[in-house]
Design a protein around this motif. Structure first.
Motif, mmCIF file in Angstrom:
data_model
loop_
_atom_site.group_PDB
_atom_site.id
_atom_site.type_symbol
_atom_site.label_atom_id
_atom_site.label_comp_id
_atom_site.label_asym_id
_atom_site.label_seq_id
_atom_site.Cartn_x
_atom_site.Cartn_y
_atom_site.Cartn_z
ATOM 1 N N SER A 22 0.825 -1.198 0.000
ATOM 2 C CA SER A 22 0.000 0.000 0.000
ATOM 3 C C SER A 22 0.862 1.251 0.000
ATOM 4 O O SER A 22 1.921 1.285 0.626
ATOM 5 N N THR A 23 0.388 2.259 -0.702
ATOM 6 C CA THR A 23 0.927 3.607 -0.600
ATOM 7 C C THR A 23 -0.246 4.481 -0.184
ATOM 8 O O THR A 23 -1.302 4.445 -0.813
ATOM 9 N N ALA A 24 -0.076 5.231 0.898
ATOM 10 C CA ALA A 24 -1.166 6.052 1.419
ATOM 11 C C ALA A 24 -0.687 7.486 1.632
ATOM 12 O O ALA A 24 0.338 7.709 2.271
ATOM 13 N N THR A 25 -1.441 8.427 1.077
ATOM 14 C CA THR A 25 -1.143 9.843 1.240
ATOM 15 C C THR A 25 -2.154 10.447 2.205
ATOM 16 O O THR A 25 -3.342 10.131 2.138
ATOM 17 N N HIS A 26 -1.661 11.292 3.113
ATOM 18 C CA HIS A 26 -2.483 11.958 4.134
ATOM 19 C C HIS A 26 -2.225 13.451 4.026
ATOM 20 O O HIS A 26 -1.067 13.876 4.033
ATOM 21 N N TRP A 27 -3.286 14.267 3.927
ATOM 22 C CA TRP A 27 -3.072 15.703 3.750
ATOM 23 C C TRP A 27 -4.110 16.510 4.511
ATOM 24 O O TRP A 27 -5.156 15.999 4.899
ATOM 25 N N GLY A 28 -3.771 17.790 4.686
ATOM 26 C CA GLY A 28 -4.722 18.759 5.209
ATOM 27 C C GLY A 28 -4.865 18.812 6.712
ATOM 28 O O GLY A 28 -5.851 19.329 7.218
ATOM 29 N N HIS A 29 -3.883 18.318 7.471
ATOM 30 C CA HIS A 29 -3.938 18.455 8.924
ATOM 31 C C HIS A 29 -3.813 19.940 9.258
ATOM 32 O O HIS A 29 -2.993 20.636 8.659
ATOM 33 N N PRO A 30 -4.613 20.446 10.192
ATOM 34 C CA PRO A 30 -4.604 21.891 10.460
ATOM 35 C C PRO A 30 -3.241 22.445 10.897
ATOM 36 O O PRO A 30 -2.967 23.624 10.700
ATOM 37 N N GLY A 67 1.901 18.564 8.523
ATOM 38 C CA GLY A 67 2.166 17.140 8.698
ATOM 39 C C GLY A 67 1.677 16.272 7.558
ATOM 40 O O GLY A 67 1.416 15.091 7.756
ATOM 41 N N ASP A 68 1.513 16.846 6.353
ATOM 42 C CA ASP A 68 1.148 16.030 5.195
ATOM 43 C C ASP A 68 2.243 14.992 4.956
ATOM 44 O O ASP A 68 3.423 15.322 5.022
ATOM 45 N N PHE A 69 1.845 13.745 4.691
ATOM 46 C CA PHE A 69 2.849 12.713 4.450
ATOM 47 C C PHE A 69 2.289 11.597 3.586
ATOM 48 O O PHE A 69 1.085 11.436 3.460
ATOM 49 N N THR A 70 3.211 10.861 2.988
ATOM 50 C CA THR A 70 2.895 9.641 2.247
ATOM 51 C C THR A 70 3.714 8.529 2.865
ATOM 52 O O THR A 70 4.873 8.721 3.223
ATOM 53 N N SER A 71 3.088 7.367 2.996
ATOM 54 C CA SER A 71 3.825 6.230 3.552
ATOM 55 C C SER A 71 3.629 4.997 2.677
ATOM 56 O O SER A 71 2.620 4.859 1.989
ATOM 57 N N GLY A 72 4.617 4.145 2.721
ATOM 58 C CA GLY A 72 4.554 2.845 2.076
ATOM 59 C C GLY A 72 4.430 1.796 3.158
ATOM 60 O O GLY A 72 5.143 1.842 4.167
ATOM 61 N N ALA A 73 3.508 0.877 2.974
ATOM 62 C CA ALA A 73 3.261 -0.136 3.999
ATOM 63 C C ALA A 73 2.838 -1.439 3.340
ATOM 64 O O ALA A 73 2.554 -1.485 2.143
#
Length: 150
Positions: A73-81, A84-90
């Motif tokens: 999996s590759t997961a992107t997380h964005w928009g934390h107030p 801390g936007d990040f992408t991770s490989g798992a």
């Protein structure tokens, strides 16, 4: 795939449905049952502008009513107030079990392989157009309603 859609659309019934009721989850910073996992992850996800999970390689080893499933999996997380936007490989390493004809996760390990900061890299869309929703009004929900109303 139900799990990923559920996380990305904040549909926690869909997340719950990927597990057996007594399912166990092991994530970075969490170990426990599926209900406790949802209670832990929900407020974290609700703070974000969005997430997007992509599933790549997937291998399943069948052992009767048990299976070992490994999904990259590759997961992107964005928009934390506070940033801390990040992408991770798992890798999702799952012990799957068939109970009463239904396959679901009995135990999951979300094995983090890498994380990359995306801080300052996100940009606004270049034009108007369809956007993902996380409030139950996503396009998939709308289309499903249209088709079931027929």
């Amino acid at each position: 795939m139900r799990y990923c859609r559920g996380i990305d659309r904040l549909d926690f019934d869909l997340v719950r449905g990927a597990y057996h009721p007594d399912g166990i989850d092991h994530h970075t910073g969490f170990d426990g049952g599926v209900e406790e996992y949802i209670a832990w992850v929900r407020p974290k996800l609700e703070l974000l502008g969005g997430t997007m999970h992509h599933i790549g390689n997937h291998l399943v080893e069948l052992h009767g009513d048990l299976a070992i499933s490994e999904s990259y999996s590759t997961a992107t997380h964005w928009g934390h107030p506070t940033g801390g936007d990040f992408t991770s490989g798992a890798r999702y390493v799952d012990l799957m079990e068939r109970r009463a004809g239904r396959w679901a996760i009995a135990e999951r390990w979300a094995v983090r392989e890498w994380t990359r900061s995306d801080e300052g890299r996100m940009i606004t869309p270049e034009a108007d157009g369809p956007r993902g929703r996380r409030d139950g009004a996503d396009l998939v929900v709308e289309l499903r309603s249209r088709l079931t109303a027929r």
